[in-house]
Motif scaffolding. Structure first.
Motif, PDB file in Angstrom:
ATOM      1  N   SER A  14       0.795  -1.148   0.065  1.00 32.64           N
ATOM      2  CA  SER A  14       0.016  -0.058  -0.202  1.00 32.64           C
ATOM      3  C   SER A  14       0.755   1.061   0.067  1.00 32.64           C
ATOM      4  CB  SER A  14      -1.065   0.029   1.454  1.00 32.64           C
ATOM      5  OG  SER A  14      -0.247  -0.056   2.592  1.00 32.64           O
ATOM      6  N   HIS A  15       2.255   1.235   0.641  1.00 29.28           N
ATOM      7  CA  HIS A  15       3.056   2.324   0.477  1.00 29.28           C
ATOM      8  C   HIS A  15       3.877   2.546  -0.543  1.00 29.28           C
ATOM      9  CE1 HIS A  15       0.793   2.959   3.833  1.00 29.28           C
ATOM     10  NE2 HIS A  15       1.584   2.964   4.821  1.00 29.28           N
ATOM     11  N   SER A  16       3.919   1.419  -1.564  1.00 27.83           N
ATOM     12  CA  SER A  16       4.973   1.413  -2.395  1.00 27.83           C
ATOM     13  C   SER A  16       4.578   2.246  -3.518  1.00 27.83           C
ATOM     14  CB  SER A  16       5.411   0.069  -3.072  1.00 27.83           C
ATOM     15  OG  SER A  16       5.760  -0.674  -2.192  1.00 27.83           O
ATOM     16  N   ILE A  17       5.391   3.231  -4.075  1.00 32.19           N
ATOM     17  CA  ILE A  17       4.923   4.399  -4.986  1.00 32.19           C
ATOM     18  C   ILE A  17       6.027   4.168  -6.187  1.00 32.19           C
ATOM     19  CG2 ILE A  17       4.637   6.742  -5.356  1.00 32.19           C
ATOM     20  CD1 ILE A  17       4.432   7.116  -2.273  1.00 32.19           C
ATOM     21  N   PRO A  18       5.366   3.973  -7.210  1.00 32.62           N
ATOM     22  CA  PRO A  18       6.411   4.291  -8.450  1.00 32.62           C
ATOM     23  C   PRO A  18       7.218   5.556  -8.416  1.00 32.62           C
ATOM     24  CG  PRO A  18       4.107   3.870  -9.365  1.00 32.62           C
ATOM     25  CD  PRO A  18       3.998   4.119  -7.874  1.00 32.62           C
ATOM     26  N   ILE A  19       8.535   5.192  -8.796  1.00 35.76           N
ATOM     27  CA  ILE A  19       9.411   6.488  -8.539  1.00 35.76           C
ATOM     28  C   ILE A  19       9.058   7.709  -8.826  1.00 35.76           C
ATOM     29  CG2 ILE A  19      11.816   7.147  -8.799  1.00 35.76           C
ATOM     30  CD1 ILE A  19      12.500   3.955  -8.537  1.00 35.76           C
ATOM     31  N   GLY A  20       9.113   8.613  -7.982  1.00 34.91           N
ATOM     32  CA  GLY A  20       8.901  10.147  -8.450  1.00 34.91           C
ATOM     33  C   GLY A  20       7.123  10.395  -8.919  1.00 34.91           C
ATOM     34  N   THR A  21       6.551   9.384  -8.864  1.00 33.41           N
ATOM     35  CA  THR A  21       5.125   9.883  -9.677  1.00 33.41           C
ATOM     36  C   THR A  21       4.385  10.558  -8.716  1.00 33.41           C
ATOM     37  OG1 THR A  21       4.106   7.783  -9.046  1.00 33.41           O
ATOM     38  CG2 THR A  21       5.275   7.771 -11.552  1.00 33.41           C
ATOM     39  N   LYS A  22       4.346  10.163  -7.337  1.00 33.34           N
ATOM     40  CA  LYS A  22       3.766  10.754  -6.454  1.00 33.34           C
ATOM     41  C   LYS A  22       4.065  12.229  -6.205  1.00 33.34           C
ATOM     42  CE  LYS A  22       2.088  10.630  -1.643  1.00 33.34           C
ATOM     43  NZ  LYS A  22       1.880  10.116  -0.447  1.00 33.34           N
ATOM     44  N   PHE A  23       5.326  12.574  -6.878  1.00 34.51           N
ATOM     45  CA  PHE A  23       5.808  14.103  -6.530  1.00 34.51           C
ATOM     46  C   PHE A  23       6.121  14.818  -7.856  1.00 34.51           C
ATOM     47  CE2 PHE A  23       7.365  11.544  -2.948  1.00 34.51           C
ATOM     48  CZ  PHE A  23       6.881  12.408  -1.983  1.00 34.51           C
ATOM     49  N   ASN A  24       5.175  14.058  -8.902  1.00 36.34           N
ATOM     50  CA  ASN A  24       5.181  14.726 -10.208  1.00 36.34           C
ATOM     51  C   ASN A  24       6.491  14.914 -10.942  1.00 36.34           C
ATOM     52  OD1 ASN A  24       2.411  15.470 -10.064  1.00 36.34           O
ATOM     53  ND2 ASN A  24       2.842  17.339  -8.857  1.00 36.34           N
ATOM     54  N   ASN A  25       7.307  13.631 -10.658  1.00 37.93           N
ATOM     55  CA  ASN A  25       8.400  13.336 -11.261  1.00 37.93           C
ATOM     56  C   ASN A  25       9.627  14.287 -11.030  1.00 37.93           C
ATOM     57  OD1 ASN A  25       7.511  11.181 -12.572  1.00 37.93           O
ATOM     58  ND2 ASN A  25       6.871  12.022 -14.378  1.00 37.93           N
ATOM     59  N   SER A  26       9.545  14.938  -9.712  1.00 38.34           N
ATOM     60  CA  SER A  26      10.350  15.897  -9.369  1.00 38.34           C
ATOM     61  C   SER A  26      11.854  15.346  -8.732  1.00 38.34           C
ATOM     62  CB  SER A  26       9.950  16.687  -8.406  1.00 38.34           C
ATOM     63  OG  SER A  26       9.442  16.001  -7.065  1.00 38.34           O
ATOM     64  N   PHE A  27      12.777  16.029  -8.727  1.00 35.53           N
ATOM     65  CA  PHE A  27      13.960  15.725  -8.126  1.00 35.53           C
ATOM     66  C   PHE A  27      13.805  15.292  -6.682  1.00 35.53           C
ATOM     67  CE2 PHE A  27      17.700  16.640  -5.621  1.00 35.53           C
ATOM     68  CZ  PHE A  27      18.742  15.799  -6.194  1.00 35.53           C
ATOM     69  N   PHE A  28      12.889  16.038  -6.032  1.00 37.57           N
ATOM     70  CA  PHE A  28      12.689  15.668  -4.575  1.00 37.57           C
ATOM     71  C   PHE A  28      11.997  14.131  -4.755  1.00 37.57           C
ATOM     72  CE2 PHE A  28       9.413  15.567  -1.195  1.00 37.57           C
ATOM     73  CZ  PHE A  28      10.361  15.557   0.002  1.00 37.57           C
ATOM     74  N   GLY A  29      11.144  14.002  -5.622  1.00 34.74           N
ATOM     75  CA  GLY A  29      10.491  12.471  -5.603  1.00 34.74           C
ATOM     76  C   GLY A  29      11.449  11.576  -5.850  1.00 34.74           C
ATOM     77  N   ALA A  30      12.233  11.951  -6.782  1.00 42.15           N
ATOM     78  CA  ALA A  30      13.346  10.905  -7.120  1.00 42.15           C
ATOM     79  C   ALA A  30      14.330  10.578  -5.831  1.00 42.15           C
ATOM     80  CB  ALA A  30      14.185  11.359  -8.244  1.00 42.15           C
ATOM     81  N   VAL A  31      14.699  11.631  -4.891  1.00 41.57           N
ATOM     82  CA  VAL A  31      15.281  11.290  -3.768  1.00 41.57           C
ATOM     83  C   VAL A  31      14.625  10.545  -2.782  1.00 41.57           C
ATOM     84  CG1 VAL A  31      16.617  12.615  -1.944  1.00 41.57           C
ATOM     85  CG2 VAL A  31      16.718  13.383  -4.100  1.00 41.57           C
ATOM     86  N   VAL A  32      13.483  11.007  -2.526  1.00 37.72           N
ATOM     87  CA  VAL A  32      12.619  10.441  -1.529  1.00 37.72           C
ATOM     88  C   VAL A  32      12.307   8.805  -2.057  1.00 37.72           C
ATOM     89  CG1 VAL A  32      10.251  10.080  -0.616  1.00 37.72           C
ATOM     90  CG2 VAL A  32      11.293  12.240  -0.709  1.00 37.72           C
ATOM     91  N   SER A  33      12.121   8.520  -3.430  1.00 39.71           N
ATOM     92  CA  SER A  33      12.145   7.272  -3.764  1.00 39.71           C
ATOM     93  C   SER A  33      13.305   6.534  -3.392  1.00 39.71           C
ATOM     94  CB  SER A  33      11.645   7.015  -5.184  1.00 39.71           C
ATOM     95  OG  SER A  33      10.356   7.969  -5.258  1.00 39.71           O
ATOM     96  N   PHE A  34      14.640   7.178  -3.902  1.00 39.56           N
ATOM     97  CA  PHE A  34      15.826   6.348  -3.585  1.00 39.56           C
ATOM     98  C   PHE A  34      15.889   6.081  -2.047  1.00 39.56           C
ATOM     99  CE2 PHE A  34      20.225   6.484  -2.260  1.00 39.56           C
ATOM    100  CZ  PHE A  34      20.759   5.640  -3.252  1.00 39.56           C
ATOM    101  N   ILE A  35      15.433   6.804  -1.211  1.00 35.77           N
ATOM    102  CA  ILE A  35      15.842   6.684   0.278  1.00 35.77           C
ATOM    103  C   ILE A  35      14.837   5.504   0.556  1.00 35.77           C
ATOM    104  CG2 ILE A  35      15.371   7.413   2.597  1.00 35.77           C
ATOM    105  CD1 ILE A  35      16.288  10.289   1.324  1.00 35.77           C
ATOM    106  N   LEU A  36      13.744   5.365   0.156  1.00 38.77           N
ATOM    107  CA  LEU A  36      12.716   4.389   0.386  1.00 38.77           C
ATOM    108  C   LEU A  36      13.061   3.153  -0.021  1.00 38.77           C
ATOM    109  CD1 LEU A  36       9.193   6.389   0.221  1.00 38.77           C
ATOM    110  CD2 LEU A  36      10.121   5.610   2.461  1.00 38.77           C
ATOM    111  N   VAL A  37      13.234   3.032  -1.336  1.00 35.98           N
ATOM    112  CA  VAL A  37      13.564   1.950  -2.163  1.00 35.98           C
ATOM    113  C   VAL A  37      14.747   1.405  -1.891  1.00 35.98           C
ATOM    114  CG1 VAL A  37      13.419   1.072  -4.745  1.00 35.98           C
ATOM    115  CG2 VAL A  37      11.790   2.454  -3.916  1.00 35.98           C
ATOM    116  N   VAL A  38      15.887   1.950  -1.916  1.00 32.53           N
ATOM    117  CA  VAL A  38      17.173   1.385  -2.059  1.00 32.53           C
ATOM    118  C   VAL A  38      17.883   1.390  -0.611  1.00 32.53           C
ATOM    119  CG1 VAL A  38      19.556   1.880  -2.772  1.00 32.53           C
ATOM    120  CG2 VAL A  38      17.556   2.399  -4.281  1.00 32.53           C
ATOM    121  N   LEU A  39      17.352   2.189   0.600  1.00 33.86           N
ATOM    122  CA  LEU A  39      17.858   2.155   1.686  1.00 33.86           C
ATOM    123  C   LEU A  39      16.870   1.450   2.839  1.00 33.86           C
ATOM    124  CD1 LEU A  39      19.507   5.671   1.678  1.00 33.86           C
ATOM    125  CD2 LEU A  39      20.583   3.526   1.160  1.00 33.86           C
TER     126      LEU A  39
END
Length: 173
Positions: A14-39
């Motif tokens: 339920s909390h998995s989000i395609p990378i960046g899509t929740k944040f309109n493909n922003s740099f912030f979204g990519a960073v948050v996704s990296f932290i969640l998905v990779v770390l």
């Protein structure tokens, strides 16, 4: 244990989000996704599926090492399957990390492998969904080959030199 698994599977899917899509493909979204998905995800999933689940199976069921590894790999695959990850690659990662845990008693290698796997998926997702960077695919292929060779070598060496659960038994005595 079943309730714990169901809650964990729900939280993961339920909390998995395609990378960046929740944040309109922003740099912030990519960073948050990296932290969640990779770390964060690799550590929490390895803690649950390797330490807690394998420990529970070993404690309450008389199963062979192969059965334990296959069972926890299937249970690892189910939340990823519900999340739309239909590849057997996730099952394969569950098998390899299960073997590492059973032979070392540590989740360090498991977290590293899981993080590398998620990082490779992260690169592919950035390329396909968000940014269409032409350099991402060659980097991913090289990264995958190097990671595969490294972990295959370590796994081969580990299985030759250690009995399953040997280090876990030593740590609990």
């Amino acid at each position: 244990m079943i309730i714990c698994f169901a809650v964990f599977a729900f939280l993961v899917t339920s909390h998995s989000i395609p990378i960046g899509t929740k944040f309109n493909n922003s740099f912030f979204g990519a960073v948050v996704s990296f932290i969640l998905v990779v770390l964060i995800a690799p550590f929490s999933e390895e803690l649950f599926f390797r330490v807690i689940l394998i420990g529970h199976i070993r404690k309450y069921y008389d199963s062979s090492v192969k059965r334990i590894i296959i069972l926890q790999s299937v249970l690892f695959y189910i939340p990823h399957l519900m999340n739309g990850n239909y590849t057997l690659y996730t099952f394969y990662v569950g098998v390899i990390t299960g073997i590492f845990y059973c032979y070392t008693g540590s989740i360090v290698y498991c977290v590293i492998l899981h993080s590398l796997s998620n990082f490779a998926s992260y690169l592919i997702t950035l390329n396909i969904i968000n940014y269409r960077l032409p350099i991402t695919i060659p980097i991913w292929i090289a990264f995958f080959i190097i990671s595969f060779v490294f972990f295959y070598h370590m796994l081969h060496k580990l299985i030759k030199t250690t009995a399953p659960f040997e280090s876990i038994v030593k740590n609990t005595n």
